[in-house]
Write a protein that holds these residues in place. Sequence first.
Motif, PDB file in Angstrom:
ATOM      1  N   GLN A 126      93.396  31.147  13.637  1.00  0.00           N
ATOM      2  CA  GLN A 126      94.532  30.662  14.444  1.00  0.00           C
ATOM      3  C   GLN A 126      95.050  29.315  13.919  1.00  0.00           C
ATOM      4  O   GLN A 126      96.243  29.028  14.011  1.00  0.00           O
ATOM      5  CB  GLN A 126      94.136  30.542  15.919  1.00  0.00           C
ATOM      6  CG  GLN A 126      93.705  31.856  16.538  1.00  0.00           C
ATOM      7  CD  GLN A 126      94.777  32.933  16.452  1.00  0.00           C
ATOM      8  OE1 GLN A 126      95.928  32.726  16.858  1.00  0.00           O
ATOM      9  NE2 GLN A 126      94.416  34.071  15.898  1.00  0.00           N
ATOM     10  N   LYS A 129      97.110  30.405  10.950  1.00  0.00           N
ATOM     11  CA  LYS A 129      98.362  31.025  11.407  1.00  0.00           C
ATOM     12  C   LYS A 129      99.368  29.931  11.827  1.00  0.00           C
ATOM     13  O   LYS A 129     100.552  30.000  11.506  1.00  0.00           O
ATOM     14  CB  LYS A 129      98.025  31.932  12.602  1.00  0.00           C
ATOM     15  CG  LYS A 129      99.206  32.479  13.350  1.00  0.00           C
ATOM     16  CD  LYS A 129      98.714  33.442  14.438  1.00  0.00           C
ATOM     17  CE  LYS A 129      99.772  33.645  15.491  1.00  0.00           C
ATOM     18  NZ  LYS A 129      99.413  34.688  16.459  1.00  0.00           N
ATOM     19  N   TYR A 158     102.425  31.570  18.835  1.00  0.00           N
ATOM     20  CA  TYR A 158     101.695  32.141  19.970  1.00  0.00           C
ATOM     21  C   TYR A 158     100.247  32.281  19.518  1.00  0.00           C
ATOM     22  O   TYR A 158      99.947  33.035  18.584  1.00  0.00           O
ATOM     23  CB  TYR A 158     102.285  33.499  20.369  1.00  0.00           C
ATOM     24  CG  TYR A 158     101.518  34.115  21.503  1.00  0.00           C
ATOM     25  CD1 TYR A 158     101.847  33.820  22.816  1.00  0.00           C
ATOM     26  CD2 TYR A 158     100.428  34.942  21.262  1.00  0.00           C
ATOM     27  CE1 TYR A 158     101.109  34.336  23.864  1.00  0.00           C
ATOM     28  CE2 TYR A 158      99.677  35.452  22.305  1.00  0.00           C
ATOM     29  CZ  TYR A 158     100.021  35.149  23.598  1.00  0.00           C
ATOM     30  OH  TYR A 158      99.279  35.653  24.634  1.00  0.00           O
ATOM     31  N   ASP A 160      96.652  33.734  19.579  1.00  0.00           N
ATOM     32  CA  ASP A 160      96.107  35.013  20.067  1.00  0.00           C
ATOM     33  C   ASP A 160      94.909  34.821  20.985  1.00  0.00           C
ATOM     34  O   ASP A 160      94.607  35.689  21.798  1.00  0.00           O
ATOM     35  CB  ASP A 160      95.670  35.886  18.880  1.00  0.00           C
ATOM     36  CG  ASP A 160      96.847  36.184  17.973  1.00  0.00           C
ATOM     37  OD1 ASP A 160      97.954  36.376  18.509  1.00  0.00           O
ATOM     38  OD2 ASP A 160      96.668  36.197  16.746  1.00  0.00           O
ATOM     39  N   VAL A 161      94.191  33.705  20.812  1.00  0.00           N
ATOM     40  CA  VAL A 161      93.104  33.367  21.741  1.00  0.00           C
ATOM     41  C   VAL A 161      93.306  31.906  22.153  1.00  0.00           C
ATOM     42  O   VAL A 161      93.957  31.144  21.429  1.00  0.00           O
ATOM     43  CB  VAL A 161      91.696  33.479  21.086  1.00  0.00           C
ATOM     44  CG1 VAL A 161      91.219  34.885  20.955  1.00  0.00           C
ATOM     45  CG2 VAL A 161      91.649  32.782  19.741  1.00  0.00           C
ATOM     46  N   ASN A 185     100.260  29.812  24.785  1.00  0.00           N
ATOM     47  CA  ASN A 185      98.860  30.152  25.040  1.00  0.00           C
ATOM     48  C   ASN A 185      97.940  29.034  24.511  1.00  0.00           C
ATOM     49  O   ASN A 185      96.890  29.286  23.938  1.00  0.00           O
ATOM     50  CB  ASN A 185      98.504  31.503  24.415  1.00  0.00           C
ATOM     51  CG  ASN A 185      97.251  32.090  25.018  1.00  0.00           C
ATOM     52  OD1 ASN A 185      96.923  31.797  26.170  1.00  0.00           O
ATOM     53  ND2 ASN A 185      96.537  32.887  24.254  1.00  0.00           N
TER      54      ASN A 185
END
Length: 430
Positions: A126, A129, A158, A160-161, A185
């Motif tokens: 992440q 990303k 965004y 993902d976790v 998020n």
Amino acid sequence: MEQYAIKGGNPLVGEVEIGGAKNAALAILAAAVMTEETVIIENVPDLRDTMAMLQAMKSIGIQVEQLNRHTVKINARNISDLVIEDDCIKKIRASYYFLGALLGKYKKAEVALPGGCNIGLRPIDQHIKGFRALGADVRIEHGLIITEAQQLKGGHIYLDVVTVGATINVMMAAVMAEGQTIIENAAKEPHVVDVANFLNSMGASVKGAGTDVIRIKGVQKLHGTEYAIIPDQIEAGTFMFAAAVTKGDVTVKNVIPKHLESISAKLMEIGCEVEESDDAVRVVAAKPLTHTHVKTLPYPGFPTDMQPQITVALGLSRGTSIVTESIFENRFKYVDELTRMGASIKVEGNTAIIDGVPKYTGASLTAPDLRAGAALVTAALAAEGISTIDDIKFIERGYEDFPQKLQGLGAQIEKVNTERELQKFRLKVG
Ligand code: EPZ
């Protein structure tokens, strides 16, 4: 053979001062390299991990001056290198914060892949990303993560976790990018907010930290600042649970009670009294503890970093309790150690089923990681007889003066270096 020697059985009673938040400090120290002006940071805890960060900063020519034990003056004007592969930095997780900070300011960073506590797989997809969404190239070569960009441009990310590390890292990389970045998020932990406040005190424009959408307007330059780090939620929570398991009465001082709500709520559920004042929380464990269920979650849920400590308490609580670990998949390694002290705990996947026992008994223990190590100390303080705890280097990563603070509450604990010192301890405590 550095060890803690502990004679259990004394209720912890008194007051203890909580230090600055380790996980905020690690990110804020890295973020301090994002200006050429002088930054003064107060309430920096004196820990192995913070010292490793400062050492890594010195290794690339950043001026670091310790004004006193908890105040550090940093100036990055003469930074000489954007490659961080200092030996001690390889051992700590937070080394990844240099990626966001150096990429944000200098548009390039090379940092050794992060180490840290072995509590399960700890991917950094992440983070990568997020950097890519800002226009950076990211690759892994020869054990280094290399990231660079001609120019960083605001992006929409965004996650993902819900991840503390990636939220903070992308936020740091974005503060000097061109245009607006939105992180959705996002993690809401108090230390995410603290890093945002620190960046804003240097002239950044970060809004929404503490909610799940963070908006960042890029600025061209950051300036010097003086900033004090928030108190450590997990150090405070550890002492609160130490009070519970030893049937004690402890006031943790210099805390932000709001950050401790999920911890206080669980302590009350299992039968403790918790009194809050402006900057202190008192935990009184006058009644026998009773069972409960708990699942670790991102903030404001119950922290994964408090999971071993609550498990130790539930192991001594009447009835059957269930602890579900939802953040890291391998965070129950300490249960074998607790079993040797008499606990009755069965682990199935990410769940521990705990049948409370009336007491623990002292044993020779090994700390498997930071928080589990601290939790074993609390178990030993509650246990009948003497325990020893090996591998305390893990505990020293996150707890400043742990034995001294516990001694201040009446605990019989000493750091011993030789068999002879251990014998002396045994004779002293009888
Ligand atoms: C930070 O780790 C803390 N470390 C940990 O503290 C803490 O347990 C954790 O946050 C959760 O609060 C530091 O701040 C240095 P995450 P971090 O990114 O950043 C997954 C302690 O004892 N994930 O919030 O590594 C990950 O696998 C330590 O003080 C991805 O999938 O945690 C985990 O399941 C131990 N991809 C979840 O997200 C990613 O790119 C949360 O991890 C990043 C994370």
